[in-house]
Design a protein around this motif. Sequence first.
Motif, PDB file in Angstrom:
ATOM      1  N   LEU A 134       0.840  -1.198   0.000  1.00 39.40           N
ATOM      2  CA  LEU A 134       0.000   0.000   0.000  1.00 39.40           C
ATOM      3  C   LEU A 134       0.872   1.245   0.000  1.00 39.40           C
ATOM      4  CD1 LEU A 134      -2.761  -0.933   2.596  1.00 39.40           C
ATOM      5  CD2 LEU A 134      -3.051  -0.667   0.146  1.00 39.40           C
ATOM      6  N   ALA A 159      -9.843  15.849  -2.888  1.00 37.46           N
ATOM      7  CA  ALA A 159      -8.898  14.833  -2.428  1.00 37.46           C
ATOM      8  C   ALA A 159      -8.466  15.074  -0.990  1.00 37.46           C
ATOM      9  CB  ALA A 159      -7.675  14.798  -3.337  1.00 37.46           C
ATOM     10  N   PHE A 196       2.396   4.406   8.035  1.00 33.34           N
ATOM     11  CA  PHE A 196       3.479   3.731   7.318  1.00 33.34           C
ATOM     12  C   PHE A 196       4.852   3.872   7.971  1.00 33.34           C
ATOM     13  CE2 PHE A 196       0.519   4.676   3.651  1.00 33.34           C
ATOM     14  CZ  PHE A 196       0.056   3.378   3.564  1.00 33.34           C
ATOM     15  N   ARG A 252     -20.215   0.656   2.593  1.00 32.28           N
ATOM     16  CA  ARG A 252     -19.863  -0.653   2.069  1.00 32.28           C
ATOM     17  C   ARG A 252     -20.654  -0.990   0.810  1.00 32.28           C
ATOM     18  NH1 ARG A 252     -17.507  -4.478   5.456  1.00 32.28           N
ATOM     19  NH2 ARG A 252     -17.813  -5.973   3.785  1.00 32.28           N
ATOM     20  N   PHE A 293     -11.219  11.910  -0.991  1.00 29.34           N
ATOM     21  CA  PHE A 293     -10.462  11.764   0.254  1.00 29.34           C
ATOM     22  C   PHE A 293     -10.811  10.470   0.983  1.00 29.34           C
ATOM     23  CE2 PHE A 293     -14.009  13.195   2.749  1.00 29.34           C
ATOM     24  CZ  PHE A 293     -14.557  14.280   2.080  1.00 29.34           C
ATOM     25  N   ASP A 323     -11.277   7.645  -0.791  1.00 27.49           N
ATOM     26  CA  ASP A 323     -10.380   6.745  -1.522  1.00 27.49           C
ATOM     27  C   ASP A 323      -8.977   6.809  -0.944  1.00 27.49           C
ATOM     28  OD1 ASP A 323     -12.127   5.640  -3.243  1.00 27.49           O
ATOM     29  OD2 ASP A 323     -11.621   6.892  -4.967  1.00 27.49           O
ATOM     30  N   VAL A 324      -8.541   8.030  -0.642  1.00 21.41           N
ATOM     31  CA  VAL A 324      -7.191   8.208  -0.100  1.00 21.41           C
ATOM     32  C   VAL A 324      -7.045   7.413   1.193  1.00 21.41           C
ATOM     33  CG1 VAL A 324      -5.604   9.896   0.898  1.00 21.41           C
ATOM     34  CG2 VAL A 324      -6.838  10.444  -1.190  1.00 21.41           C
ATOM     35  N   ARG A 367      -8.800   4.797   2.067  1.00 23.65           N
ATOM     36  CA  ARG A 367      -8.832   3.367   1.723  1.00 23.65           C
ATOM     37  C   ARG A 367      -7.469   2.919   1.226  1.00 23.65           C
ATOM     38  NH1 ARG A 367     -14.020   3.871  -1.202  1.00 23.65           N
ATOM     39  NH2 ARG A 367     -15.651   3.189   0.219  1.00 23.65           N
ATOM     40  N   LEU A 368      -6.863   3.763   0.404  1.00 25.93           N
ATOM     41  CA  LEU A 368      -5.553   3.417  -0.161  1.00 25.93           C
ATOM     42  C   LEU A 368      -4.495   3.288   0.919  1.00 25.93           C
ATOM     43  CD1 LEU A 368      -5.415   5.641  -3.357  1.00 25.93           C
ATOM     44  CD2 LEU A 368      -5.449   3.167  -3.249  1.00 25.93           C
ATOM     45  N   ARG A 369      -4.729   3.926   2.056  1.00 27.70           N
ATOM     46  CA  ARG A 369      -3.798   3.822   3.182  1.00 27.70           C
ATOM     47  C   ARG A 369      -4.041   2.540   3.957  1.00 27.70           C
ATOM     48  NH1 ARG A 369      -4.592   9.382   4.733  1.00 27.70           N
ATOM     49  NH2 ARG A 369      -6.129   8.717   6.236  1.00 27.70           N
ATOM     50  N   GLY A 370      -5.110   1.821   3.605  1.00 29.29           N
ATOM     51  CA  GLY A 370      -5.433   0.603   4.317  1.00 29.29           C
ATOM     52  C   GLY A 370      -6.160   0.851   5.624  1.00 29.29           C
ATOM     53  N   GLU A 371      -6.828   2.006   5.746  1.00 30.13           N
ATOM     54  CA  GLU A 371      -7.560   2.296   6.982  1.00 30.13           C
ATOM     55  C   GLU A 371      -8.752   1.341   7.120  1.00 30.13           C
ATOM     56  OE1 GLU A 371      -6.462   4.345   9.057  1.00 30.13           O
ATOM     57  OE2 GLU A 371      -5.466   6.035   8.076  1.00 30.13           O
ATOM     58  N   TRP A 407     -12.383   3.226  11.235  1.00 31.20           N
ATOM     59  CA  TRP A 407     -11.602   4.479  11.255  1.00 31.20           C
ATOM     60  C   TRP A 407     -12.175   5.467  10.256  1.00 31.20           C
ATOM     61  CZ3 TRP A 407      -8.780   7.974   8.542  1.00 31.20           C
ATOM     62  CH2 TRP A 407      -7.913   8.801   9.279  1.00 31.20           C
ATOM     63  N   HIS A 415     -13.442   8.969  11.504  1.00 29.42           N
ATOM     64  CA  HIS A 415     -12.556  10.107  11.257  1.00 29.42           C
ATOM     65  C   HIS A 415     -12.827  10.838   9.953  1.00 29.42           C
ATOM     66  CE1 HIS A 415     -10.124   8.071  14.348  1.00 29.42           C
ATOM     67  NE2 HIS A 415      -9.783   9.296  14.651  1.00 29.42           N
ATOM     68  N   VAL A 416     -13.497  10.181   9.009  1.00 26.72           N
ATOM     69  CA  VAL A 416     -13.698  10.832   7.710  1.00 26.72           C
ATOM     70  C   VAL A 416     -15.176  11.135   7.465  1.00 26.72           C
ATOM     71  CG1 VAL A 416     -13.320  10.673   5.234  1.00 26.72           C
ATOM     72  CG2 VAL A 416     -11.680   9.650   6.789  1.00 26.72           C
TER      73      VAL A 416
END
Lengths: 527, 271
Positions: A346, A359, A377, B95, B161, B163-164, B166-170, B174, B178-179
């Motif tokens: 990731l 974003a 990370f 979901r 944001f 997606d961002v 999700r891309l971090r693996g949150e 969370w 938080h979002v």
Amino acid sequence: MSLLTVTKLSVVSAGKNPRTLVDNVSFTVKCGEVLGLIGESGAGKSTIGLAILGHCRQGMRIETGSILFNGQELTTLSDRRLRQVRGRHIAYVAQSAGAAFNPAITLGEQVIEAALRHKVYDRQQAQAKAIELFELLGLPQPQQFYQRYPHQVSGGQLQRAMIAMALCAGPELLIFDEPTTALDVTTQLGVLKAISDVIRISGVAAIYISHDLAVVAQISDQIMVLQQGKTVEQAPVEQLLTQPQQDYTRRLLHAQGEVKTPQAGEALVALFIDNISARYHAQAVLQNVSLTLPRGRTLAVIGESGSGKSTLGKVICGLLSPEAGEVSLERQTLPASLRQRSRTQLRDVQLIHQIPDTALNPKERVGSQIARVLACFSDLSRSQRDTRVSELLAQVGLHAELAERFPSALSGGQKQRVCIARALAAQPKLIVCDEPTSALDPLVARDVLALLRKIQQDTGISYLFITHDLQVVREIADDVAVLKAGRIVRQGPVASTLVEPLDDYTRELLRSVPEMRVGWLEETLTA
Amino acid sequence: MPALKPSSILGLLVLSLFILIAIFAPWLAPHAPDQTLGMSWDLPGPNAILGTDNLGRDLLSRLIWGTRVSLGVTALAALVAFAVGCTLGFIAGLRGGWLDQVISRCNDIVMAIPTLILALIVLAVLPKTIPVLTLVLGLLESTRVLRVARSLAVDIGVMEFVDVARLRGESLGWILWHVILPNALQTLIAEFGLRFIFILLFLSALSFLGLGIQPPTADWGGLARDNKDGILFGVWAALVPGGAIAVLALAVNAVADWLMSGTTRVWGRKG
């Protein structure tokens, strides 16, 4: 004889500490003449355009100055009298046609509404006029088009329908507010042609607002450059392009940066995309796409909208699982779905979006959004993270105190820099950039591209750069891949790929990019 | 926060007044709620400012104690409704897929049954204690909250944001906390105001029908029921709790309106 005379117009924002948005601007527009207004966002272009309609956005007011239209003073006109002028004598074409049409009424009915309301035509005449306009604007099957609903036509067609709507009541002055900004280059070409034809044939006067000097140069007779509400320079097009008097105009003219010199020698493969196919429900978006990206290089993926560029980015990031094929990063296969990817995987791939406004989380401070990436990370302690956030902000050319701000308190360029800092915080091997400069003003975009280049030199990171702007490709990319309807039609080094002999599609893409000289549009259309 | 209008200031003042009355009921009420002072429906006098009720108890004292019960139960029920509704709605909205279908369709089924009748049946079976009542009210009202929360989560969930994150693996939790929640908060607070009033009306209706708060505990709906027969004799005691409900409803609506006026959200708008 002048149709519109604006004298010393000032618009201020009402409120506790009033800001001057338009400062002492004067100009005239003669019958049949086109004036181009150009400047970055926030320069007051749209505010001037709306003021001519006697309208101010909420929280603004015309402080001083006069707007004389056909001998009538608009600033002091009553609302009722203003309504007789709007739509009938002065018409407005907005940036996003999608938001300007009522989705529940057919296009034709919306186009003739102003003409009926002002009793210019009866219903039958108006319908005939609308169909005539559709034909003039190059819309397919004008009769059927009249009956269509907004969602049934493409973005470019919708924009043309809005031009027809503005023209239907036979106005003397048209105001175009960035009518092609939201379109991609090939569509933009068609709409520009429609606009220039319409102006030539109907002899209507127009004000054309844009931040793209190359586009304005094709349409206008006169150009006025604005910066922060003030007039920088006004001159006939030829003169402005060849002998700019002001430094700011010169910078706008040379907003394009240097062409990147491709790096020589072999490099390790960073990203390898093997035979990817992807679909949304029933629709195939990508078909057998294969690409390689060497480490420390930039691969640009170009194509018109709908060609699958952004989908490719999503597949690489793991937001969309491909139907077939594999993505591997430094010889390690990345699992298709985000959930199966390890923390390191990731971390290795980061994404920069097109529109920084959406974003960034609007309810979270900038610094905390970057720090969260570090928390995910890295093993840094809280205070180390804060230090690192300051370093990252400095790396993208932002002051450390911006970390305490919310995104709404930043400019577009600053927001995109924050997004870059957030991507860098993960120390990735690859950044997928999805049109990161297309929503920015030209001068800001140039700086952001320069920043991305510098980061690549310093860190040896690889970029997959999705764009529809060929100038951007020349500035940042080593290699390029041309995507058409989900297939790669051409790929290779930039220098040897985007030159003759070309296939029709790539040639169309290349020639659709407006060039900053008078007469480009005519040449392109006759070619 | 949106700018204050006269109506919203008035609403805030009245609302705080009611909350203060509820909190300080033991000190404000001149008498104990179940203390008999005189005859049925005595006229207002120095001992009982608003007169007495059907059993000769001080109406003002019962109204003040009733404020505490009515507002307290309503507030707790609203919290239950929002905790349950937001959690399920957010999960369904974020979901999507089969989970969304299961949650949303079950919710639709519950919503299809008239709430009052469903509540009457449930309360006829269960013990009519205050915790049970609070829970039933909260769960029934959570269906409405779920709808709003789900549509908010769908709206916010398509933003980049998310997606961002999700891309971090949150984790889902969370992202919700938080979002989604911070971005949905203002709308939810305004919705809370409206739901609060609906629950209060619902609770009062149940008490009026005898299945809500049980005597001798005073609450507004119960007060109206106890004194409704007096109307035949020209006694206006039943109108007093009714008036209190109406004033509070108007006040909360004014406040909710004010909060709502600031929730026009335009994402990624370019000037």
